[in-house]
Design an enzyme around this catalytic site. Structure first.
Site, PDB file in Angstrom:
ATOM      1  N   LYS B  87       0.813  -1.216   0.000  1.00 41.11           N
ATOM      2  CA  LYS B  87       0.000   0.000   0.000  1.00 41.11           C
ATOM      3  C   LYS B  87       0.847   1.267   0.000  1.00 41.11           C
ATOM      4  O   LYS B  87       0.425   2.298  -0.515  1.00 41.11           O
ATOM      5  CB  LYS B  87      -0.945  -0.005   1.199  1.00 41.11           C
ATOM      6  CG  LYS B  87      -1.992  -1.124   1.161  1.00 41.11           C
ATOM      7  CD  LYS B  87      -3.118  -0.820   0.208  1.00 41.11           C
ATOM      8  CE  LYS B  87      -4.134  -1.960   0.102  1.00 41.11           C
ATOM      9  NZ  LYS B  87      -5.134  -1.747  -0.947  1.00 41.11           N
ATOM     10  N   GLU B 109      -9.726   6.463   2.690  1.00 43.79           N
ATOM     11  CA  GLU B 109     -10.527   5.412   3.291  1.00 43.79           C
ATOM     12  C   GLU B 109      -9.600   4.233   3.538  1.00 43.79           C
ATOM     13  O   GLU B 109      -8.540   4.140   2.925  1.00 43.79           O
ATOM     14  CB  GLU B 109     -11.656   5.014   2.347  1.00 43.79           C
ATOM     15  CG  GLU B 109     -11.346   3.902   1.355  1.00 43.79           C
ATOM     16  CD  GLU B 109     -10.234   4.204   0.365  1.00 43.79           C
ATOM     17  OE1 GLU B 109      -9.420   3.283   0.120  1.00 43.79           O
ATOM     18  OE2 GLU B 109     -10.131   5.322  -0.164  1.00 43.79           O
ATOM     19  N   SER B 385       1.469  -9.637  -0.639  1.00 37.18           N
ATOM     20  CA  SER B 385       1.167  -8.201  -0.672  1.00 37.18           C
ATOM     21  C   SER B 385       1.422  -7.496   0.651  1.00 37.18           C
ATOM     22  O   SER B 385       1.629  -6.284   0.685  1.00 37.18           O
ATOM     23  CB  SER B 385      -0.288  -7.982  -1.104  1.00 37.18           C
ATOM     24  OG  SER B 385      -1.159  -8.719  -0.267  1.00 37.18           O
TER      25      SER B 385
HETATM   26  C1  LIG Z   1      -1.791  -6.684   2.497  1.00 30.53           C
HETATM   27  C2  LIG Z   1      -2.937  -6.372   1.592  1.00 30.53           C
HETATM   28  N1  LIG Z   1      -3.059  -7.061   0.458  1.00 30.53           N
HETATM   29  C3  LIG Z   1      -4.074  -6.826  -0.384  1.00 30.53           C
HETATM   30  C4  LIG Z   1      -5.048  -5.896  -0.116  1.00 30.53           C
HETATM   31  C5  LIG Z   1      -6.183  -5.745  -1.065  1.00 30.53           C
HETATM   32  O1  LIG Z   1      -6.139  -4.585  -1.800  1.00 30.53           O
HETATM   33  P1  LIG Z   1      -5.758  -4.623  -3.347  1.00 30.53           P
HETATM   34  O2  LIG Z   1      -6.595  -5.673  -3.967  1.00 30.53           O
HETATM   35  O3  LIG Z   1      -6.079  -3.255  -3.818  1.00 30.53           O
HETATM   36  O4  LIG Z   1      -4.321  -4.922  -3.442  1.00 30.53           O
HETATM   37  C6  LIG Z   1      -4.946  -5.132   1.064  1.00 30.53           C
HETATM   38  C7  LIG Z   1      -5.937  -4.086   1.382  1.00 30.53           C
HETATM   39  O5  LIG Z   1      -5.964  -3.475   2.383  1.00 30.53           O
HETATM   40  C8  LIG Z   1      -3.863  -5.392   1.930  1.00 30.53           C
HETATM   41  O6  LIG Z   1      -3.729  -4.706   3.079  1.00 30.53           O
END
Ligand SMILES: Cc1ncc(COP(=O)(O)O)c(C=O)c1O
Lengths: 288, 416
Positions: B87, B109, B385
């Site tokens: 993020k 948000e 992620s």
């Molecule tokens: C660690 C992590 N992975 C994935 C996501 C999902 O978001 P996005 O699909 O935009 O990557 C989030 C959302 O808060 C997150 O904190």
């Protein structure tokens, strides 16, 4: 070009445009409420078709939308409600909603047909506009549809003789205003202040600036967002508006529930009187 | 401009008029600073991503997973970005852009709290006022992140409407933006919202695949057969996919939250999952046309996932388009499988993944060993992620109540 129902509603002096959410708290009450508003002097009634994500609304209308959805309001029931009202209400009714419910109407059927044919499903806004015209709607206000995305809805409205009303915000640039006015019909919705809908205790200074910029159009100009009292209506009409739009002040009465119809009628009368006071203050040459 | 604002028929700018001038201003700023590097914006962004953000992140070969699945598994370690998730890539880019645009205040948000944390962190780093909207339910399940935002001096505003998750938080932030649009920038947290957000957020996140593409060539001597990433709004997804989209031989798998099943309870207006790519219908939400969980009347359904960051009824328009084009394949795994995968990675590799990322890892298990019978190929890149520290409360509670096999028992440590 003949004058539309909406334009005609502004022809005899300053207009009161009122808003309630269809189906809040139930369909029968909404019918009574609309009739009461008209008895009180409303010249146009905006009927909200509830959408689950009302991003342009403040808390009052958000809660009303929730109540209406929880009570089972759907686009079909909305159209039935409009058709019923049309039998004894002769002021224009405007459909105020967001784009998704308009866009989805009939899309379900289109989808099952297209699953078979393999073509794209989307029908666009036409089926809902056709049904709304049939039920007796005179126009649309769609707050999440800026002029740039309005093409398909505008086309459908024209095909069925309905107006598409655009909102002018305090932040709207001259360039955007030109684009809007080239497509606008019915009336121009002047958003009196930034933010969301909701009753306020004063009139924003920005209203006057916005009205000044609208000299270039012959369409009626109605100001909304925050108007709740006789004096607001007076001040706005005295400032050059052709009408006032009042929503949250009425929805608050509906939410309270006690003697709602009588109090709606009285509130409409108060606001309409304010608008008339304002009109009498406008110097003659400026009135059209 | 309006044709560029779309991906096929998805995307667009469906917002109140009051916001349109700000969106035009942002589009202009995006083109000048982000696309054309005016005033050296991109250089400063890259430098800050490196020095403040800790980039590049490693692409690590996961030895025990590779053995378990009998193929080469590589993990893109976005959990090692400052703040613990991908993020920050986007938050830093947007907060910096807000500064270049002369804005005085930012709002955002957050669902899982990772975007809120990253934004609060970037705002503290770049010295700008910051307010975050977060759903009540999400506040309760992501308390450590709420406190982290507060540590960085951000206001956190609880949102109680609806199910109190990301969708409601976005509504509230849009309302704030419509009120304060003249001096405020809305740092949207994923590849969603009106143009230019989906493109801009993708650009800020595509550093993930830019690095991963280089790194896999170095380590495996070739491109991967598949890239797997979880998809909520889709920002880590698009970030991990973007530089591979032109490589037709690389399969791109977007793993959605299957929650407790892909059915929909229309009576309750609830989807017990958040798989809008797999099970959604085209519609308009939060400024864009995309795939949505909605009923036939066009009312948006409340979504569900054990992972707050995936719990959203919409998805980015570019992903919806790539799915229609057949370039991205949407798949999904349920809550239980994600929890199992959370414990598995922690145990086998010494990495605690976010519950969001655990969905991507769970799909790997299913494809290689389970019922999916999906050939991911010899070389697989999985995007981790974020890290899972924020999820420990949820995992303790959910692992107990669901009898998750892989979960360690805490019984002997119960206080007397
Ligand atoms: C660690 C992590 N992975 C994935 C996501 C999902 O978001 P996005 O699909 O935009 O990557 C989030 C959302 O808060 C997150 O904190």
């Amino acid at each position: 070009m003949s004058e539309s129902d909406l334009e005609a509603a502004f022809a005899d002096g300053p207009a009161l445009v009122s808003y309630v959410v269809a189906g809040d708290p139930d369909v029968e009450s909404t019918k009574e409420h609309v009739r009461a508003l008209v008895r009180g002097g409303a010249d146009v009634v905006e009927l909200g078709l509830p959408f689950s994500e009302p991003i342009a609304e403040g808390p009052t209308i958000q809660r009303a939308v929730r109540r209406a959805l929880d009570a089972g309001m759907t686009p079909e029931r909305y159209l039935d409600l409009v058709a019923d009202l049309r039998e004894d209400v002769d002021v224009p009714l405007v459909c105020m909603t967001y784009f998704n419910p308009i866009y989805q109407y009939g899309a379900g059927e289109a989808r099952s047909a297209s699953d078979a044919s393999g073509e794209t499903a989307s029908e666009g806004p036409e089926p809902f506009v056709a049904a709304a015209a049939e039920a007796g709607i005179s126009g649309f206000i769609v707050p999440d549809l800026p002029v740039d995305e309005s093409g398909p809805l505008k086309e459908a409205c024209e095909a069925h003789g309905l107006d598409l009303v655009f909102m002018v915000a305090p932040t709207t640039t001259d360039d955007r205003l030109d684009r809007m006015l080239s497509r606008a019909s019915g009336f121009v919705y002047v958003q009196g202040r930034l933010g969301t809908t909701g009753a306020r205790s004063d009139v924003s200074d920005r209203t006057h600036g916005s009205l000044g910029r609208l000299d270039r159009t012959d369409l009626p100009k109605a100001v909304g967002f925050g108007i709740s009292e006789r004096d607001h209506a007076r001040e706005i009409v005295a400032g050059g508006a052709d009408g006032v739009i009042v929503g949250s002040a009425f929805v608050d009465i509906v939410a309270d529930g006690r003697d709602a119809a009588d109090r709606l009628e009285a509130k409409a009368r108060e606001l309409k009187a304010g608008a008339l006071d304002g009109a009498s203050e406008v110097p003659e040459p400026e009135r059209t | 401009m309006s044709s560029e604002s779309k991906f096929g028929e998805y995307g667009g700018q469906y917002v109140p008029e009051a916001l349109m001038p700000a969106i035009e201003e942002l589009t202009d700023a995006y083109e000048r600073y982000v696309l054309n590097n005016e005033d050296g914006f991109v250089d400063e962004f890259r430098e800050r991503l490196a020095d403040f953000g800790g980039r590049p992140t490693p692409l690590q070969r996961a030895d025990r997973l590779s053995e378990r699945y009998d193929r080469e598994v590589y993990l893109k370690r976005e959990d090692l970005v400052h703040g613990g998730a991908h993020k920050l890539n986007n938050a830093l880019g947007q907060v910096l852009l807000a500064k270049y645009m002369g804005k005085e205040r930012i709002i955002a948000e957050t669902g899982a709290g990772q975007h809120g944390t990253a934004t609060a962190m970037a705002a503290a780093h770049l010295d700008i006022d910051c307010e975050i909207y977060m759903g009540r339910t999400d506040i309760n399940r992501q308390r450590p992140n709420v406190f982290r935002m507060r540590i960085h001096d951000a206001e956190v505003n609880p949102v109680t409407a609806g199910s109190g998750t990301l969708k409601e938080a976005i509504n509230a932030t849009m309302r704030d933006w419509a009120t304060n649009v003249e001096d405020t920038h809305y740092v949207i947290g994923s590849v969603v919202g009106p143009h230019p957000f989906p493109k801009m957020v993708r650009d800020f996140q595509s550093v993930i695949s830019e690095e991963a593409r280089e790194q896999i060539r170095e380590k495996a001597g070739r491109l991967p057969d598949s890239v797997v990433a979880c998809a909520g709004g889709g920002s880590n997804t698009m970030g991990a996919f973007h530089e591979f989209v032109g490589d037709e031989d690389v399969d791109l798998l977007a793993v959605e939250a299957g929650g407790s099943g892909l059915t929909i309870d229309e009576e309750a207006g609830l989807a017990p999952h958040s798989a809008s790519l797999s099970a959604g219908e085209e519609g308009v939400l939060h400024g864009a046309r995309t795939k949505l969980l909605q009923n036939p009347d066009g009312q948006i359904l409340e979504s569900h996932s054990v992972s707050a960051g995936l719990d959203y009824s919409g998805v980015g328009p570019e992903l919806a388009h790539l799915v229609d084009e057949g370039r991205v394949r949407p798949v999904n795994v349920g809550d239980d499988a994600a929890l199992e995968a959370f414990h598995r990675l922690s145990k086998l590799e010494g990495i605690i993944p976010a519950l969001e990322s655990s969905h991507a890892l769970a799909y790997l298990e299913r494809a290689a060993l389970g019922d999916a019978d999906d050939d991911l190929g010899e070389v697989v890149v999985v995007n981790v992620s974020g890290r899972g520290d924020k999820d420990l409360d949820t995992v303790i509670e959910e692992s107990d109540s669901r009898d998750i096999d892989a979960a360690p028992s805490m019984e002997v440590f119960q206080s007397e």
